[in-house]
Design a protein around this motif. Structure first.
Motif, PDB file in Angstrom:
ATOM      1  N   UNK A  24      58.625  48.634  70.665  1.00  0.00           N
ATOM      2  CA  UNK A  24      59.961  48.696  71.450  1.00  0.00           C
ATOM      3  C   UNK A  24      60.301  50.077  71.012  1.00  0.00           C
ATOM      4  N   UNK A  25      61.247  50.031  72.629  1.00  0.00           N
ATOM      5  CA  UNK A  25      61.586  51.769  72.425  1.00  0.00           C
ATOM      6  C   UNK A  25      63.381  51.134  71.303  1.00  0.00           C
ATOM      7  N   UNK A  26      63.026  52.239  70.666  1.00  0.00           N
ATOM      8  CA  UNK A  26      64.642  51.918  69.417  1.00  0.00           C
ATOM      9  C   UNK A  26      65.510  52.199  70.779  1.00  0.00           C
ATOM     10  N   UNK A  27      66.241  51.427  69.824  1.00  0.00           N
ATOM     11  CA  UNK A  27      68.051  50.651  70.623  1.00  0.00           C
ATOM     12  C   UNK A  27      67.667  50.588  71.629  1.00  0.00           C
ATOM     13  N   UNK A  33      67.149  56.206  72.128  1.00  0.00           N
ATOM     14  CA  UNK A  33      66.880  57.679  71.428  1.00  0.00           C
ATOM     15  C   UNK A  33      65.175  58.101  71.738  1.00  0.00           C
ATOM     16  N   UNK A  36      62.199  57.950  69.171  1.00  0.00           N
ATOM     17  CA  UNK A  36      62.012  56.890  67.742  1.00  0.00           C
ATOM     18  C   UNK A  36      61.689  55.574  68.520  1.00  0.00           C
ATOM     19  N   UNK A  37      60.844  54.785  67.449  1.00  0.00           N
ATOM     20  CA  UNK A  37      59.735  53.220  68.368  1.00  0.00           C
ATOM     21  C   UNK A  37      60.324  52.734  67.100  1.00  0.00           C
ATOM     22  N   UNK A  38      60.749  51.184  67.316  1.00  0.00           N
ATOM     23  CA  UNK A  38      60.624  50.080  66.173  1.00  0.00           C
ATOM     24  C   UNK A  38      59.472  49.255  66.337  1.00  0.00           C
ATOM     25  N   UNK A 330      59.829  61.901  66.663  1.00  0.00           N
ATOM     26  CA  UNK A 330      60.477  62.275  66.054  1.00  0.00           C
ATOM     27  C   UNK A 330      61.052  61.909  63.935  1.00  0.00           C
ATOM     28  N   UNK A 331      60.688  60.154  64.209  1.00  0.00           N
ATOM     29  CA  UNK A 331      60.706  59.491  62.541  1.00  0.00           C
ATOM     30  C   UNK A 331      59.105  59.234  62.864  1.00  0.00           C
TER      31      UNK A 331
ATOM     32  N   UNK B  69      60.983  45.924  62.160  1.00  0.00           N
ATOM     33  CA  UNK B  69      60.361  47.712  61.067  1.00  0.00           C
ATOM     34  C   UNK B  69      61.059  48.631  62.463  1.00  0.00           C
ATOM     35  N   UNK B  70      62.288  48.465  62.726  1.00  0.00           N
ATOM     36  CA  UNK B  70      62.963  49.983  63.202  1.00  0.00           C
ATOM     37  C   UNK B  70      63.229  51.201  62.467  1.00  0.00           C
ATOM     38  N   UNK B  71      63.597  51.423  63.611  1.00  0.00           N
ATOM     39  CA  UNK B  71      64.208  53.118  62.865  1.00  0.00           C
ATOM     40  C   UNK B  71      65.545  53.649  61.603  1.00  0.00           C
ATOM     41  N   UNK B  75      70.775  55.129  67.873  1.00  0.00           N
ATOM     42  CA  UNK B  75      71.275  55.620  68.511  1.00  0.00           C
ATOM     43  C   UNK B  75      73.132  55.680  68.128  1.00  0.00           C
ATOM     44  N   UNK B  78      74.817  52.393  68.533  1.00  0.00           N
ATOM     45  CA  UNK B  78      74.878  51.407  67.158  1.00  0.00           C
ATOM     46  C   UNK B  78      75.979  51.070  66.453  1.00  0.00           C
ATOM     47  N   UNK B 293      67.805  44.239  68.669  1.00  0.00           N
ATOM     48  CA  UNK B 293      66.320  43.829  69.037  1.00  0.00           C
ATOM     49  C   UNK B 293      65.928  42.824  68.643  1.00  0.00           C
ATOM     50  N   UNK B 296      64.994  41.267  72.142  1.00  0.00           N
ATOM     51  CA  UNK B 296      63.149  41.877  72.132  1.00  0.00           C
ATOM     52  C   UNK B 296      62.400  40.601  71.259  1.00  0.00           C
TER      53      UNK B 296
END
Lengths: 681, 681
Positions: A24-27, A33, A36-38, A330-331, B69-71, B75, B78, B293, B296
């Motif tokens: 997923x896209x982070x946030x 953002x 950044x990806x989750x 970026x991460x 597993x998130x970054x 944003x 949050x 999330x 999602x």
């Protein structure tokens, strides 16, 4: 440029990743953002499997590698020693209109019409006599000289002083404004403050395809309005054509300013006071912690060179233009091994020679015609850096093969001397052919980097030794004993080679000639005492890139046509069973038959301690299979009435269904665990 | 305060951790970085095992939890929604002498003598007539009035103006300096610039025990010297006694300034421009990504409430005073589960009642007299938040028991209403009795927090719904069907309770009365349509604290006395086999017998695919056992001549030696793998 079909392929992959919970896209609920990806439920499992396999292969399955788990925030000194504070930067250019930045090497060549303006002139009641004049001649008013010409009068400084000496002085360094002002003063408009009336600031834009020139003029008007110049006349309009220019921002079309370096490290502060003294950086790579803890790890793990230190963990780079989904984010997460080896001079002193490249290739490198047993591939005492480098490239390729990336999907890039850092001896990049990878002129795809395997000499340990003042050398009894037995001329030859390498490193690192000479001599004298600074081979892999490669590699569309001629396309994610997020789907044929459900739960509980099991009882069995196909589950096990003994000879057997070809077989429950373990391990 | 013996215990643990490669100071070669710790080879394995066991227990072994597993960087919105930007702060006080900061609640009460000075007066040639006078009266010169008195002359502004109007104006707002200056001017020392001669700045310090008062005077002199007052006279000395004061810095003794909040989030910037618009924070907890999330994950994992989302990952808190080794560090790792449940009103609508506390306790809570089968403990449809909270506390305790922390080593703290956040219904902390844990007045140790299990109502999802504008409610068919069948008065009662809870949340979150009323009504009306916002139970554990607990719990000193009366103390790390970094040491009895070595390597290779094996052939077998004891390896396997068939009946058997009691047994190699797997899984 990837062709449209390949972009479509990436779109399908991104869409599947979101729909099935890989990535997923982070946030996302906050608009995301950038960069950044989750990882969702399936992605998190996939990633865990990959990291676990790497860790097992690199540390637990080997005697010669120890693990490490260091912090993301470390002493900023580490990044001074590593060179990141000074040089870990991308060259970046800024749009002169929007101030947006872009990496110099990410600007695609563009062609089209450029329109530019030299500046702007504000209409005014006080100067209205001249508004019309300026409007009429505005295209030619590109410089101060043009304005002087317009007013047909060069005025000498002496003449000017008579008019208004104070204003003259004010504009001493601005010939354009001075010229216009003098002209206007001469015409008795002395009270006008001309610094508010004219601005020479270039506006230059590449017209978006299909847009009329008027649209650029409108943008220019807005641009100057934002600078405070309302109701104004654009000056010095010019137009020209460009071909394959990289001087315009890819999004805005604005002319790019000259490139400047931009450090990619994320910066923060630790401790209660935010000052320059407690700046810290988020590590841009995991490798440096390994060098900083080299001595601690070596001493506590009872290792001797050659040996390695492995680490998996997050790293951060503030990429100017994150792109290609998770490929450049970026991460991200790295899996890095630093494998410390003896310098070639030490190998030669101990073994009498250093294995030749040909000898090593024939041992290490495997191909269809030349398979190699594990024993044949065992490292040898006379391996120098070239041999170890070849060995690790081959080990890493075997790792990728072992998780489903065949050699055909990979590519290699051997860095040229011009690409290599001054301290590096060699670097081989292992590439994967992503859907977005570029084609060359012949239509061939080289691929994009999954992992780099670098021979980094003794640079890193030497830097940390210099910056920390702590010795990073090791003591080797075997070397001391061997050295004493060498003939004098051999000692001298090895001494000189080692000395010259050390001196070369020191001089290139900015050490003055005299101390460099002294230090190199001391270092080379250490050989006789069994002392040296280890060299290092660094296989450095990106987890997220590998996950993306595995997903792209697994993605398969299958179209089936039923009896009525209706065709349906479904996605099958053909992950290797070792990395598949779910290993097996367990399903009772029917949800509303308690005896089927009970048996299915028993099978689930039998398998679950050993692997990730997905239990599913909802919907038709065909739909459940399709869901598992999309998740990449390699096996499904179905419990039906035969399992319960409807056909007595099938009692306690289940149907096992293979994801990749839909084949189904009957298997005893008692044999199920061993069968599955043999496939997924 | 922990007593000295307990400090000694911590010192021994820290020393072992460094010596054996469990834990190193981060960036040690550069002098370290306060609050950051690296895990060496054994520590990294220990940590991996713990995280893997948690992940298995919480996600893979359950149908009702999905992983994420998130970054780390998300944003910044949050952290506004979660309240961290505004309120995630410690109250902090600053030393008025050194400017060092300390957390208000970390200041231990201190007793002793305080010495303070009001300011300082610089001797001067020009004013030497008065130097002696000031020196003599310095203790009483605590205010400007005192100085005026000293010079026995109040001077009116009119008088003063006659002397030097310009200087009078300069010191209009500074009565102390003006008084002294006027006095001196009156005595014809008009040229003296008095602003350079006197400084009223309080210096106040608690004398370190046993130090003479003169030492404080010396510190005061240095303090004022650093402010530019060399060769000066201290003014206004005072002394007094304090008992249990928390107003002095624990290290410097300096008086603390009033407390101010200090946000604990590490701040950085993302993207190429460092501006307020792209501030980002390193996450101070992993939980918020789960809430962000939530939708999602729920949609892609086909979960229905009740279900959970689990995450393991790094978090960062810029602690003012990191302490107790890795217990309170700035970079740490969390294992968090957010388990989403139906609100009690929904349970009641569907099930007709909510399980009573007594009913739940008897089902869920296990003790020696009341063991519970897995089946008995299965969650029930009528569980409300209290039941789920009890269930998760018990699940987590069972987890700790399963990795070697018995109930006796743990403690519990049930947060009082005053301690709870306004939205929380309950929070139970699971504590471990660390060597540094404090004793109460009766000598009992409660312990320090390993994990908190909080019932957080629907606060988090509600906040993200409000801040993101994205709905966070779920739809529940069962609720809709059940609601329609409820009698009107039951509907009204549940509607009102749900409405009041929602309104209460909205008002406490700062929403105005009118929109809060409207929103709460909408929310409660949703129940009839099967809609609600899930509540959550949050078991949140700290990995590093758990690792430290496991190390402290495993640490055992064993003293053996040999035949000659010589005694030796060794350390045995009694880790549970499930978490032990190395599962088995494999050793040939002698290193120089190729047939023993070959067989030992075969045993190593047999076991290695299934567990972490340490192969060791160096030194006497006793020393090798001792090394594995210190590493916490639960089993050692020795290959000796009997293994090779010296006693034919022992052919292909090995000695297995148990770490905890030194017991040795003979086992067939063919049975070894199953035996070890049964112990370590």
């Amino acid at each position: 440029m990837p062709d449209p079909k390949e972009n479509l392929q990436m779109e399908k992959i991104v869409s599947l990743c979101k729909r099935r919970g890989f990535i997923f896209q982070s946030s996302e609920i906050y608009g995301g953002i950038n960069g950044f990806w989750d990882y969702g439920p399936l992605g998190a499992e996939l990633k865990r499997n990959v990291k676990e396999l790497w860790w097992n292969a690199m540390t637990r399955q080997r005697d010669d590698v120890a693990g490490l788990e260091a912090t993301i925030i470390m002493s900023p000194q580490i990044w001074k020693a590593s060179g990141h504070v000074d040089t870990f930067a991308d060259m970046m250019r800024e749009c002169s209109i929007s101030n947006k930045r872009v990496r110099t090497d990410h600007v695609e060549p563009q062609s089209g019409t450029v329109i530019s303006f030299a500046g702007v002139y504000r209409r005014s009641e006080n100067t209205r006599r001249y508004n019309r004049l300026i409007e009429e001649f505005s295209p030619s008013l590109t410089t101060s000289e043009a304005i002087e010409t317009l007013f047909e009068k060069e005025i000498s400084d002496d003449e000017a002083k008579e008019l208004n000496p104070e204003l003259i002085e004010k504009f001493q360094d601005d010939p354009a404004k001075r010229a216009l002002m003098l002209s206007l003063q001469k015409r008795d408009i002395v009270s006008t403050d001309l610094s508010k009336h004219i601005l020479f600031k270039r506006f230059c834009i590449l017209l978006q395809p299909g847009k009329p020139i008027e649209s650029a003029r409108k943008l220019a008007v807005s641009f100057y309005e934002a600078l405070g110049f309302q109701d104004s006349i654009l000056l010095g309009e010019q137009q020209w054509k460009v071909e394959n220019s990289i001087d315009f921002h890819p999004e805005t079309g604005g002319e790019l300013r000259a490139e400047v370096p931009f450090n990619l490290m994320f910066k923060t502060h630790y401790g209660p006071i935010e000052s320059d003294e407690n700046i810290a950086y988020l590590r841009p790579e995991t490798a440096q912690a390994i060098f900083a803890q080299f001595k601690n790890v070596m001493e506590t793990s009872r290792q001797k060179v050659p040996f390695g230190i492995a680490q998996v963990g997050k790293a951060f780079r503030n990429e100017v233009t994150p792109r290609n989904f998770t490929f450049r984010s970026r991460e991200f997460e790295q899996m890095e091994l630093e494998f410390f080896i003896k310098p070639d001079e030490v190998i030669e002193a101990i073994s009498g020679n250093v294995a030749s490249a040909a000898d090593v290739s024939s041992r290490v490198c495997e191909n269809a015609d030349n398979p190699r047993s594990d024993e044949a591939r065992l490292p040898q005492p006379n391996w120098g850096w070239e041999a170890w480098h070849k060995y690790w490239v081959e080990e890493r390729v075997r790792f990728y093969e072992g998780i489903g990336l065949s050699r055909e999907t990979l590519g290699f890039h051997h860095q040229t001397p011009a690409e290599l850092a001054h301290y590096a001896r060699a670097c081989t990049d292992i590439l994967f052919k992503f859907p977005f990878s570029k084609k060359d002129a012949d239509g061939n795809v080289a691929g994009d980097e999954l992992e780099g395997i670098a021979a980094r000499s003794d640079f890193d340990l030497s830097q940390h030794a210099r910056f920390s003042g702590k010795p990073m050398g090791v003591f080797d009894d075997e070397l001391r004993a061997a050295w004493a037995k060498l003939p004098k001329e051999k000692q001298d030859e090895l001494w000189k080679r080692y000395h010259d390498n050390r001196k070369n490193y020191l001089l290139k690192s900015g050490v003055e000639a005299e101390p460099a000479q002294k230090q190199a001599t001391d270092d080379a004298n250490g050989l006789a005492k069994g002392q040296y600074i280890p060299h290092v081979i660094e296989p450095s892999a990106g987890v997220d890139r590998l996950i993306l490669a595995l997903i792209a590699n697994a993605y398969t569309e299958v179209t089936k046509t039923d009896d009525k001629g209706k065709s349906e396309t479904t996605v099958v994610m053909k992950f290797h069973p070792r990395v598949a997020p779910v290993k097996v789907g367990v399903m009772p044929l029917l949800k509303n038959k308690p005896e089927l459900v009970k048996k299915a739960l028993a099978v689930r509980d039998l398998l679950r301690p050993w692997m990730n099991v997905f239990y599913d009882e909802a919907g038709s069995i065909g739909r459940r299979y399709a869901r598992q196909d999309e998740a990449g589950t390699p096996f499904c096990v179905t419990i039906d009435f035969d399992t319960l003994g409807e056909k007595p000879e099938l009692l306690d057997t289940v149907t096992i269904r293979y994801r990749d070809d839909g084949r189904q077989e009957r298997l005893k429950i008692s044999e199920l665990l061993d069968f599955l373990l043999s496939k997924i391990r």
